[in-house]
Structures are given as C-alpha cells and as structure tokens.
Scaffold this motif. Structure first.
Motif, PDB file in Angstrom:
ATOM      1  N   ARG A  74       0.890  -1.224  -0.089  1.00  0.00           N
ATOM      2  CA  ARG A  74      -0.030  -0.048  -0.261  1.00  0.00           C
ATOM      3  C   ARG A  74       1.104   1.212   0.009  1.00  0.00           C
ATOM      4  O   ARG A  74       0.633   2.283  -0.636  1.00  0.00           O
ATOM      5  CB  ARG A  74      -0.878  -0.045   1.308  1.00  0.00           C
ATOM      6  N   GLY A  75       2.128   1.087   0.586  1.00  0.00           N
ATOM      7  CA  GLY A  75       2.898   2.233   0.593  1.00  0.00           C
ATOM      8  C   GLY A  75       3.745   2.381  -0.645  1.00  0.00           C
ATOM      9  O   GLY A  75       4.625   3.515  -0.815  1.00  0.00           O
ATOM     10  N   LEU A  76       3.403   1.556  -1.618  1.00  0.00           N
ATOM     11  CA  LEU A  76       4.420   1.669  -2.962  1.00  0.00           C
ATOM     12  C   LEU A  76       3.485   1.791  -4.101  1.00  0.00           C
ATOM     13  O   LEU A  76       4.404   1.779  -5.173  1.00  0.00           O
ATOM     14  CB  LEU A  76       4.778   0.069  -2.990  1.00  0.00           C
ATOM     15  N   ALA A  77       2.426   2.373  -3.940  1.00  0.00           N
ATOM     16  CA  ALA A  77       1.594   2.653  -5.209  1.00  0.00           C
ATOM     17  C   ALA A  77       2.249   3.660  -6.175  1.00  0.00           C
ATOM     18  O   ALA A  77       2.423   3.468  -7.325  1.00  0.00           O
ATOM     19  CB  ALA A  77       0.305   3.276  -4.557  1.00  0.00           C
ATOM     20  N   ASN A  78       3.037   4.629  -5.684  1.00  0.00           N
ATOM     21  CA  ASN A  78       3.647   5.677  -6.508  1.00  0.00           C
ATOM     22  C   ASN A  78       4.713   4.718  -7.473  1.00  0.00           C
ATOM     23  O   ASN A  78       5.177   5.024  -8.425  1.00  0.00           O
ATOM     24  CB  ASN A  78       4.115   6.632  -5.841  1.00  0.00           C
ATOM     25  N   LEU A  79       5.409   3.983  -6.562  1.00  0.00           N
ATOM     26  CA  LEU A  79       6.335   3.153  -7.058  1.00  0.00           C
ATOM     27  C   LEU A  79       6.176   2.048  -8.228  1.00  0.00           C
ATOM     28  O   LEU A  79       6.775   1.638  -9.333  1.00  0.00           O
ATOM     29  CB  LEU A  79       7.664   2.557  -6.066  1.00  0.00           C
ATOM     30  N   LEU A  80       4.976   1.684  -8.079  1.00  0.00           N
ATOM     31  CA  LEU A  80       4.663   0.271  -8.769  1.00  0.00           C
ATOM     32  C   LEU A  80       3.632   0.965 -10.160  1.00  0.00           C
ATOM     33  O   LEU A  80       3.309   0.208 -10.805  1.00  0.00           O
ATOM     34  CB  LEU A  80       3.634  -0.387  -8.001  1.00  0.00           C
ATOM     35  N   SER A  81       3.538   2.213 -10.060  1.00  0.00           N
ATOM     36  CA  SER A  81       2.537   2.837 -11.119  1.00  0.00           C
ATOM     37  C   SER A  81       3.551   3.075 -12.550  1.00  0.00           C
ATOM     38  O   SER A  81       4.618   3.253 -12.048  1.00  0.00           O
ATOM     39  CB  SER A  81       1.938   4.074 -10.781  1.00  0.00           C
ATOM     40  N   GLY A 161       8.736  11.523  -1.934  1.00  0.00           N
ATOM     41  CA  GLY A 161       7.508  11.073  -2.720  1.00  0.00           C
ATOM     42  C   GLY A 161       7.421  11.601  -4.150  1.00  0.00           C
ATOM     43  O   GLY A 161       6.104  11.187  -4.500  1.00  0.00           O
ATOM     44  N   HIS A 162       8.367  11.904  -4.792  1.00  0.00           N
ATOM     45  CA  HIS A 162       8.376  12.082  -6.334  1.00  0.00           C
ATOM     46  C   HIS A 162       9.250  10.923  -7.041  1.00  0.00           C
ATOM     47  O   HIS A 162      10.105  10.607  -6.548  1.00  0.00           O
ATOM     48  CB  HIS A 162       9.073  13.269  -6.848  1.00  0.00           C
ATOM     49  N   ARG A 163       8.428  10.478  -8.127  1.00  0.00           N
ATOM     50  CA  ARG A 163       8.969   9.164  -8.782  1.00  0.00           C
ATOM     51  C   ARG A 163      10.059   9.247  -9.608  1.00  0.00           C
ATOM     52  O   ARG A 163      10.156  10.345 -10.363  1.00  0.00           O
ATOM     53  CB  ARG A 163       7.696   8.904  -9.445  1.00  0.00           C
ATOM     54  N   SER A 164      11.096   8.330  -9.244  1.00  0.00           N
ATOM     55  CA  SER A 164      12.129   8.345 -10.338  1.00  0.00           C
ATOM     56  C   SER A 164      12.308   6.860 -10.830  1.00  0.00           C
ATOM     57  O   SER A 164      12.270   6.083 -10.259  1.00  0.00           O
ATOM     58  CB  SER A 164      13.450   8.945  -9.223  1.00  0.00           C
ATOM     59  N   ASN A 165      12.654   6.893 -12.094  1.00  0.00           N
ATOM     60  CA  ASN A 165      12.981   5.731 -12.526  1.00  0.00           C
ATOM     61  C   ASN A 165      14.541   5.524 -13.191  1.00  0.00           C
ATOM     62  O   ASN A 165      15.150   6.564 -13.483  1.00  0.00           O
ATOM     63  CB  ASN A 165      12.244   5.331 -13.855  1.00  0.00           C
ATOM     64  N   ALA A 166      15.192   4.441 -13.010  1.00  0.00           N
ATOM     65  CA  ALA A 166      16.647   4.351 -13.637  1.00  0.00           C
ATOM     66  C   ALA A 166      16.920   3.010 -14.016  1.00  0.00           C
ATOM     67  O   ALA A 166      16.259   1.842 -13.317  1.00  0.00           O
ATOM     68  CB  ALA A 166      17.448   4.595 -12.343  1.00  0.00           C
ATOM     69  N   HIS A 167      17.542   2.787 -14.911  1.00  0.00           N
ATOM     70  CA  HIS A 167      18.091   1.329 -15.459  1.00  0.00           C
ATOM     71  C   HIS A 167      19.432   1.733 -15.777  1.00  0.00           C
ATOM     72  O   HIS A 167      19.875   2.480 -16.491  1.00  0.00           O
ATOM     73  CB  HIS A 167      17.471   1.010 -16.628  1.00  0.00           C
ATOM     74  N   PHE A 168      20.249   1.054 -15.071  1.00  0.00           N
ATOM     75  CA  PHE A 168      21.955   1.066 -15.259  1.00  0.00           C
ATOM     76  C   PHE A 168      22.543  -0.044 -15.886  1.00  0.00           C
ATOM     77  O   PHE A 168      22.047  -1.349 -15.400  1.00  0.00           O
ATOM     78  CB  PHE A 168      22.642   1.439 -13.923  1.00  0.00           C
ATOM     79  N   VAL A 169      23.278  -0.184 -16.937  1.00  0.00           N
ATOM     80  CA  VAL A 169      24.098  -1.269 -17.385  1.00  0.00           C
ATOM     81  C   VAL A 169      25.631  -1.243 -17.257  1.00  0.00           C
ATOM     82  O   VAL A 169      26.046  -0.179 -17.314  1.00  0.00           O
ATOM     83  CB  VAL A 169      23.774  -1.428 -19.041  1.00  0.00           C
ATOM     84  N   LEU A 170      25.950  -2.275 -16.384  1.00  0.00           N
ATOM     85  CA  LEU A 170      27.463  -2.309 -16.094  1.00  0.00           C
ATOM     86  C   LEU A 170      27.913  -3.356 -16.788  1.00  0.00           C
ATOM     87  O   LEU A 170      27.456  -4.668 -16.455  1.00  0.00           O
ATOM     88  CB  LEU A 170      27.417  -2.356 -14.430  1.00  0.00           C
ATOM     89  N   GLU A 171      29.091  -3.266 -17.386  1.00  0.00           N
ATOM     90  CA  GLU A 171      29.735  -4.496 -18.143  1.00  0.00           C
ATOM     91  C   GLU A 171      31.262  -4.480 -17.556  1.00  0.00           C
ATOM     92  O   GLU A 171      31.822  -3.255 -17.832  1.00  0.00           O
ATOM     93  CB  GLU A 171      29.873  -4.291 -19.792  1.00  0.00           C
ATOM     94  N   TRP A 212      19.730   6.384   2.492  1.00  0.00           N
ATOM     95  CA  TRP A 212      18.605   7.409   2.045  1.00  0.00           C
ATOM     96  C   TRP A 212      18.256   8.136   3.137  1.00  0.00           C
ATOM     97  O   TRP A 212      18.401   7.755   4.625  1.00  0.00           O
ATOM     98  CB  TRP A 212      17.276   6.565   1.536  1.00  0.00           C
ATOM     99  N   GLU A 213      17.670   9.219   3.047  1.00  0.00           N
ATOM    100  CA  GLU A 213      16.714   9.986   4.083  1.00  0.00           C
ATOM    101  C   GLU A 213      15.641   9.147   4.553  1.00  0.00           C
ATOM    102  O   GLU A 213      15.105   8.330   4.017  1.00  0.00           O
ATOM    103  CB  GLU A 213      16.517  11.386   3.852  1.00  0.00           C
ATOM    104  N   ASP A 214      15.099   9.544   5.756  1.00  0.00           N
ATOM    105  CA  ASP A 214      14.025   8.752   6.367  1.00  0.00           C
ATOM    106  C   ASP A 214      12.815   8.723   5.326  1.00  0.00           C
ATOM    107  O   ASP A 214      11.985   7.818   5.616  1.00  0.00           O
ATOM    108  CB  ASP A 214      13.450   9.357   7.596  1.00  0.00           C
ATOM    109  N   ASP A 215      12.533   9.704   4.415  1.00  0.00           N
ATOM    110  CA  ASP A 215      11.504   9.648   3.643  1.00  0.00           C
ATOM    111  C   ASP A 215      11.606   8.974   2.391  1.00  0.00           C
ATOM    112  O   ASP A 215      10.642   9.400   1.547  1.00  0.00           O
ATOM    113  CB  ASP A 215      10.791  11.106   3.613  1.00  0.00           C
ATOM    114  N   ALA A 216      12.491   8.453   2.002  1.00  0.00           N
ATOM    115  CA  ALA A 216      12.784   7.730   0.710  1.00  0.00           C
ATOM    116  C   ALA A 216      12.192   6.467   0.664  1.00  0.00           C
ATOM    117  O   ALA A 216      11.944   5.585   1.609  1.00  0.00           O
ATOM    118  CB  ALA A 216      14.356   7.654   0.444  1.00  0.00           C
ATOM    119  N   LYS A 217      11.889   5.951  -0.543  1.00  0.00           N
ATOM    120  CA  LYS A 217      11.301   4.638  -0.709  1.00  0.00           C
ATOM    121  C   LYS A 217      12.285   4.017  -1.939  1.00  0.00           C
ATOM    122  O   LYS A 217      12.232   4.986  -2.907  1.00  0.00           O
ATOM    123  CB  LYS A 217       9.798   4.734  -1.229  1.00  0.00           C
TER     124      LYS A 217
END
Lengths: 416, 265
Positions: A74-81, A161-171, A212-217
C-alpha cells in the motif's frame, strides 16, 4: 510488544530461544531431487517465475503474491505505477558517475544490446522502471582493466514522494578487476534497475549502499550474468529509507564462475528493509555463497530476507550455501527470514542453508554490564561485532569507515 | 584491605502471584583474603543474594544495605559495581551473540581498569590463564559462551575472575553441573586468584563437594531467605553428614531430605 521473529521453521512450530538459535542443514552430494524448502505450503519452482519486458504482464500486486507477501504494497503505489520520472519542480533523482575516462558509453534505449542481456524484469517494480527509462546509463570496464579507484555511481534523491526511474547497465570486460559503488542518498520514490554483465575471468564487486533520508522509498532489481571463471560479489547495505526492497539475482553464462551475494541492514522504528536474493545455478561447476546479516530496533522495524537458490539439473558440481542472521535489539520488531533451496540434481559438491534470529535482550546486557561494560558500549559491542562480518568484506577502507560510523549513528539514535 | 558488608538485606521479586519476599534480613561481612561459603537447599535464596549483589534488575531491595568499603553498592549501576571490584561468576552464563571472546575480554578489562591493557602482555596473560583452566585456544575466536558446554561456560567465568582481579568474587553455584576433573580445574583457578591475596570470596553452593578443593574459613547456612547457622569449616563437614533436613520444618522436611538422599545416594 514482543519481538516477532519468524522463519519458515519457526512458523511450523519450532521454539525460538534467547541468544542465537541456528538452524540449517548441509546437503552434501545428497541424492535429492525435489523442492527443498521449509514452507508450510509448497511453492511453485523459482524457475517458473515470470520475467518480461511487458508492463501488462505484471498487474499491480495486492500483497498476497508470493513475491510481495512481506512488502507493504500500500505504501508503494507510486513506485509500482507505470509513470515517468517526475521532473517537476526538479527531477526526483539525479545521478553522477565517477569513472575513468571512456568508461561511460552512449546511453542504451530499451532493447539496445547489451541492455536486456542480464536483466529481464521479474516483478512490477522492475518492469515499470525498465519501461520508463528511455536512456540507460551504460558503463563499460574495458577488458583487463584494473582501475585503481572504485567507480562510483551516486544517485541522489531531490524530492521525497516524487517518482524516479533508473536502469543502469554495467559491463566488466574479460579479466578486468574492479569495484563499483552504487550509492543512494537524499529522498525520492526511486525505482532502480541494475544490470551487470561480468565477462570471462573478470572480478567485479558491486556495492549498493542505501543511505537514504528517512522519507525515501526504493525498489530495486539487480541482476548479474556471470561469465566463465568470473568472480562476482554483490554487497547490499541498507541503512536509510522508509521502505527499501532490493532483489539481487545471479545467473551464470559459463562454468567455473563464483558469486557471492552479501547484505547488511539495520532497521529502525517503522522502517521496512527487504532483501531477496536468487542464485540460479544454471551451469555446472559454479560456486555461490549468500550471507545477509541484519539488526533491528524500535517499534515496527521490519526486515525481510528471502533467499532462493535453484540448482538446475545440468548444474553438476555446484557448491552453494546461503545464510541469513538477524539480531533483534528491542521489542516490537519483526524479522522474516525464508531460505528456499531447490535442487534438481544430486551430483553436487554441496548445498546448504541456515537462518537464525537472535535477540539481544536484558540478560545479555546484564552479563556484559556485570563485567564493567557500560550499557551503550555493550550495545555497540554486540551490533558492531555482528555486522562487522559483512563490513570487513567491502575492502574499501573509506567506505567501511563511513558505514561503521553510520551504524554507530543508528545505535546512538536508539539511546536517545 | 577491603570490606563487603551486607546488613539486614530484604529482597523481593515480582511474580505472577504478586510480590514475593525472597531474602528476609541477611547480614554478612566479608573481608579481603576471606572465603565464605553460603550453603543451603534449593530455593533458600542463595542465588538471589548473588544476583542482588551484582545488581540484577529482577531483584528489588526493599530494605537493608550493601556497602563496599563504606560505598553504597545499591546506588551503583550494574557496570559501576563491576568496576568497583565486584565479580559474579554466574550460575547460567548467557550466550552473547555477535561478540567474540577476545573482544569481550579486552573491552571488559578496559572498562574495569579504566585503561586498555597493554596488548602484548594482555594477550600473553589471556593465553596463560586459558591454558591453566584447560580452555582451548580457539575459544577466543568464538562468540561469548556461544555453543559452550555447561562446564566450558563455568571455566570461562573463572577465566574472567582470574583476568579481571576483582576485590570480591561471588561464585553462584559454580560447581553445579561439573564433573570431578572440571571441578578441580575450576577450584584451582579460584584458589590461584585467592592466593594473590587481594580478593575475598563468597562461595554459594548446594553441595559440599567443592569444599574439598576450596577451603572456606566461614560457613553460613541459608534457609528460607535467612542465615540460620554460622560457623567454621566444621559446619560444612556436618552438613555433608546430615544434609539440610535438620533445618527444615514441617512438611518441607521430607521433601528436602528425599532430595538430598537422591543426590548423595
């Protein structure tokens, strides 16, 4: 409130004992050919778990799914959208890379090789992170390179509370030797994939640090494909954030490879720190070792470790071990610990697992204090001693020192 | 020369049935160089006395005093008592997860002495003391009491006694659960510590057999939270002959006598 300590074993009725209770077993070249886990219900094989680049294949989890049953969905709605990185008023998170010249290549679009080689999303979080990252950071450590300093990827969250996406490729190129530190600070709702391709004979250590700070997910899928005779070490260190869930997975692309998945976490009141590891022994003669250690303190501190090891039929000569240890420092905490071992061939060197949860309680404190040790020193002694086993494997002195200090601060916070 | 003085000590604990008084007015004075044995049947309050001296939070002192050279011990926290020179060899030493013996011993020694021991001599001292107590060298790498057998735990308690050099040592049934060889080894350790001349010993025991190896000058018989008889070593000899039944009253007598017969038979 009392500390709630569960392991699959505990749930089926074994007593929990003060101090360390260790359960485990080693199955050395045992003639076993069945799913080996302690669950009450028999789960389907890890091999059958869906992986896909298609967002529609992963509906929003309800929390009842096997892979989400411990997570506060329930606390992950923003991350799962299925949403893009939030750029307003500032980008939710940004990153900087410290690496020798030429290591950072042009970004990779979805489907642009080698992106997608090692990581295919295995859950809703990973698939939306992948789908919403048009330009994946691509870092290549050249073959035979041995950079003197660790490479650093510093992710900084700028808007809780704001959404961030990342994909890193490491070879890591063939026969290279390197250490990569992926560090997370600040706050955001960060959904980050890391895809690691370890070339033949390469030695690569990836250290993912969650300060992270306390309010990061933070949700993360870190997948590695480890080449012939290569040695891959992944260390997850989670101290900050309100919810962190990091899945560290390994598969092999050649024989003779070794993987070590390590983790250290320290959960405070209200914090949910979840680590899942999966070693897919899909090749013969590979070795794996998994060790996650965590401390918990404060009301509703919750940690989860789920360790899957699958030894496939063709993975003859496999040597694998996994262990999770938790140290509960106060009442009101909950540590879930679930090792799952599936063995499809008996022709292996060894396969074992162990899970233990110990309580640091008033009797321990009394014992140490009765020897003249003040209370704060006694607590530090116990926690430092416990977590040091992981910290000393980092082998980057400056980082080891920072993390030791961070653990001390966690402890100091509890004494106030 | 130090004095540990216990005066009219009353101690109670909280139980599900309410407050229960365990010690009902205990007075005892121990001086450096002396060995006192406290003997009594199970449930007489011997171990309560030991834990109260060390400051275990379960025990509430309702009246009376404990002083060490005039200093109020009851006003001290558990660690302060240890640093003041009191040592409790515990009946059931707990396993402490995450802390190696090496680290534990050095940290405790540092706390007690107020400064870190000199590394080279300290390592040598620990090694020598371990050898005398026949503790394997690899114990230093293990976590405190973790996976130790009952006998090993008791030896490690005496190892600490020898290394920390307290003014007063309280041995809470250190002899229980030991075979004869272990009992000898442990007793020799206590006698070595005693021979250094700066320690007083309070030896709490149910049985007389440890008194073959550790010789007390004073024997106190404990029954129902009080000292009912005091004397010299001859009192211990008498207890060995007769058991505790002559102190027991009423219905309890048969039970205690039966228990003693079982033990001694």
């Amino acid at each position: 409130m009392t500390a709630e300590i569960t392991t699959e074993k505990a749930r089926i009725g074994a007593p929990s004992i003060a101090g360390f209770t260790e359960e485990g077993e080693g199955l050395v070249a045992a003639k076993v050919d069945h799913t080996h886990n302690h669950g009450v219900t028999v789960m389907s094989s890890r091999a059958e778990r869906l992986t896909s680049f298609n967002v529609a294949d992963f509906p929003l989890p309800t929390g009842r799914e096997e892979e989400w049953r411990f997570s506060p969905v329930r606390g992950l709605a923003n991350l799962l959208s299925d949403t893009a990185t939030d750029l307003d008023p500032v980008p939710a998170a940004g990153y900087t890379v410290e690496a020798p010249e030429g290591y950072v290549r042009a970004p990779l679009a979805p489907g642009a090789a080698p992106r997608g080689t090692a990581l295919v999303p295995a859950d809703r979080a990973a698939v939306v992170a992948s789908a919403n990252t048009d330009e994946a950071l691509h870092v290549v450590i050249p073959a035979e390179a041995e950079p003197a300093e660790p490479l650093r990827i510093l992710v900084h969250g700028a808007a809780a509370g704001h959404r961030s996406n990342a994909h890193f490729v490491l070879e890591a190129g063939a026969n290279s030797r390197s250490v990569v530190i992926l560090e997370h600070t600040g706050a955001a709702d960060h959904n980050g994939n890391l895809e690691v391709i370890v070339g033949e004979g390469a030695k690569l250590t990836v250290i993912s640090v969650q300060l992270w700070e306390d309010d990061a997910k933070h949700l993360a899928q870190h997948d590695a494909q480890v080449g012939k005779d290569a040695v891959y070490k992944h260390i997850a260190v989670s101290l900050g954030g309100s919810i962190v869930r990091l899945n560290s997975n390994v598969r092999f692309s050649g024989e003779g490879a070794e993987a070590e998945l390590l983790g250290l976490y320290f959960a405070d009141a209200g914090q949910h720190l979840e680590h899942r590891s999966f070693v897919d022994h899909n090749m013969a003669n590979c070795k794996s070792n998994v060790l996650y250690k965590g401390a918990l303190q404060g009301k509703d501190a919750h940690t989860v470790w789920v360790g899957d090891v699958l030894i496939q039929k063709q993975a003859l000569g496999t040597d694998s071990y996994e262990k999770n240890q938790n140290l509960v420092l106060t009442d009101g905490c909950r540590a879930d610990s679930v090792p799952n071992l599936e063995i499809e061939t008996g022709l292996i060197e060894g396969a074992g697992h162990a899970s233990s949860t110990g309580r640091f309680d008033d009797e321990h404190l009394f014992y140490l204090m009765a020897r003249g040790i003040p209370e704060d020193v006694a607590r530090r002694l116990v926690v430092r001693g416990f977590l040091n086993e992981i910290i000393q494997k980092i082998k980057v002195p400056a980082l080891e020192e920072r993390l030791t200090d961070a653990v001390e601060r966690e402890l100091a916070a509890s004494e106030n | 020369m130090s004095t540990l003085e216990i005066k009219d000590l009353h101690v109670s604990i909280e139980t599900e049935q309410g407050t229960k008084e365990i010690l009902k007015g205990v007075s005892l004075t121990i001086r450096t160089g002396e060995t006192h044995a406290i003997m009594g049947p199970n449930g007489s309050g011997k171990s309560t006395l030991a834990s109260t001296i060390a400051g275990h939070p379960r025990y509430n002192v309702t009246s009376g005093t404990i002083t060490l050279d005039g200093e109020d011990v009851l006003a001290m926290s558990v660690d302060e008592r240890a640093r003041a020179g009191l040592f409790l060899a515990m009946q059931y030493p707990v396993e402490v997860p995450g802390v190696s013996m090496t680290n534990f011993l050095r940290t405790a020694k540092t706390a007690i002495d107020g400064e870190a021991p000199k590394l080279r001599t300290w390592t040598k001292d620990v090694k020598a003391a371990m050898e005398k107590l026949r503790i394997d060298a690899d114990f230093t790498q293990r976590n405190v009491n973790e996976g130790f057998s009952g006998g090993e735990k008791k030896r490690v308690e005496i190892l600490q006694l020898e290394l920390f050099k307290p003014k007063f040592a309280v041995l809470d049934e250190t002899d229980s659960g030991l075979d004869v060889d272990a009992l000898k080894v442990v007793s020799e350790g206590v006698n070595r510590a005693h021979a250094e001349g700066n320690m007083g010993t309070l030896l709490i025991t149910h049985y007389t057999r440890i008194l073959r190896y550790i010789k007390p000058e004073f024997v106190h018989v404990f029954v129902d939270g009080q000292v009912v008889e005091e004397g010299g070593p001859e009192l211990a000899d008498r207890l060995e002959e007769e058991g505790y039944d002559r102190y027991a009253k009423g219905a309890g007598a048969a039970t205690i006598a039966a228990a003693d017969a079982a033990v001694q038979g």
